[in-house]
Design a protein around this motif. Sequence first.
Motif, short mmCIF file in Angstrom:
data_model
loop_
_atom_site.label_atom_id
_atom_site.label_comp_id
_atom_site.label_asym_id
_atom_site.label_seq_id
_atom_site.Cartn_x
_atom_site.Cartn_y
_atom_site.Cartn_z
N LEU A 36 3.72 -2.11 -4.55
CA LEU A 36 4.24 -0.60 -4.19
C LEU A 36 4.87 -0.21 -3.24
O LEU A 36 6.32 -1.34 -2.20
CB LEU A 36 2.57 0.03 -2.73
N THR A 37 5.73 0.83 -3.39
CA THR A 37 6.93 1.36 -2.76
C THR A 37 6.39 2.14 -2.17
O THR A 37 5.39 2.26 -1.40
CB THR A 37 7.56 1.43 -4.01
N ASN A 38 7.83 2.81 -1.42
CA ASN A 38 7.69 3.86 0.06
C ASN A 38 7.16 4.97 -1.03
O ASN A 38 6.93 6.12 -0.38
CB ASN A 38 8.69 4.10 0.32
N GLU A 39 7.39 5.48 -3.20
CA GLU A 39 6.67 6.57 -3.43
C GLU A 39 5.52 6.37 -3.78
O GLU A 39 5.84 5.12 -4.44
CB GLU A 39 8.22 6.86 -4.58
N VAL A 40 4.90 7.36 -3.68
CA VAL A 40 3.73 7.22 -3.94
C VAL A 40 3.35 7.52 -5.05
O VAL A 40 2.34 6.93 -6.22
CB VAL A 40 2.78 8.32 -3.33
N SER A 41 4.43 7.82 -6.30
CA SER A 41 4.60 7.56 -7.59
C SER A 41 5.18 6.95 -8.69
O SER A 41 5.42 6.99 -9.47
CB SER A 41 5.24 9.57 -8.20
N GLU A 42 5.35 5.83 -8.00
CA GLU A 42 5.81 4.88 -8.03
C GLU A 42 5.32 3.19 -7.60
O GLU A 42 4.50 2.94 -7.11
CB GLU A 42 7.53 4.59 -8.16
N MET A 43 5.45 1.87 -8.62
CA MET A 43 5.09 0.82 -8.46
C MET A 43 6.33 -0.11 -9.25
O MET A 43 6.92 0.13 -10.32
CB MET A 43 3.85 0.26 -9.13
N LEU A 44 7.00 -1.12 -8.01
CA LEU A 44 7.65 -2.17 -8.98
C LEU A 44 6.72 -3.35 -9.50
O LEU A 44 5.97 -3.95 -9.50
CB LEU A 44 8.29 -3.07 -7.11
N VAL A 45 7.89 -3.93 -10.38
CA VAL A 45 7.31 -4.69 -11.47
C VAL A 45 8.50 -6.14 -11.51
O VAL A 45 9.56 -5.24 -12.45
CB VAL A 45 6.68 -3.83 -13.30
N GLN A 46 7.78 -6.85 -11.70
CA GLN A 46 8.96 -7.70 -11.59
C GLN A 46 8.50 -9.39 -12.44
O GLN A 46 7.34 -9.69 -12.63
CB GLN A 46 9.32 -8.54 -10.82
N TRP A 47 9.27 -9.63 -13.39
CA TRP A 47 8.78 -10.68 -13.90
C TRP A 47 10.43 -11.81 -14.27
O TRP A 47 11.11 -11.67 -14.42
CB TRP A 47 8.65 -10.39 -15.45
N VAL A 48 9.99 -13.19 -14.79
CA VAL A 48 10.85 -14.11 -15.49
C VAL A 48 11.03 -14.28 -16.43
O VAL A 48 9.70 -14.39 -17.03
CB VAL A 48 10.99 -15.16 -14.08
#
Length: 79
Positions: A36-48
């Motif tokens: 989760l981020t500080n924005e309710v409408s966004e999400m952080l996605v990370q991958w390798v």
Amino acid sequence: VFALVRGGLAAPSIGAITPVIHIANPNEPLQVHLALTNEVSEMLVQWVTLNSSNPVVRWGEKPDHLKHTASARTFTYAR
């Protein structure tokens, strides 16, 4: 290759060993993380992955119906 080592530091011995493991698709995204981020409408996605050209995130309500996309940014690091 992975090995199970028994006996601790005093008397280590190999209890089991696997055959060589081959990666079927080295460009497949691995180590996926959602946050989760500080924005309710966004999400952080990370991958390798080995392939960092044109990264895109796809999502939707069903695995076979991913109708939303977002372009991603690439970050490269070295040890």
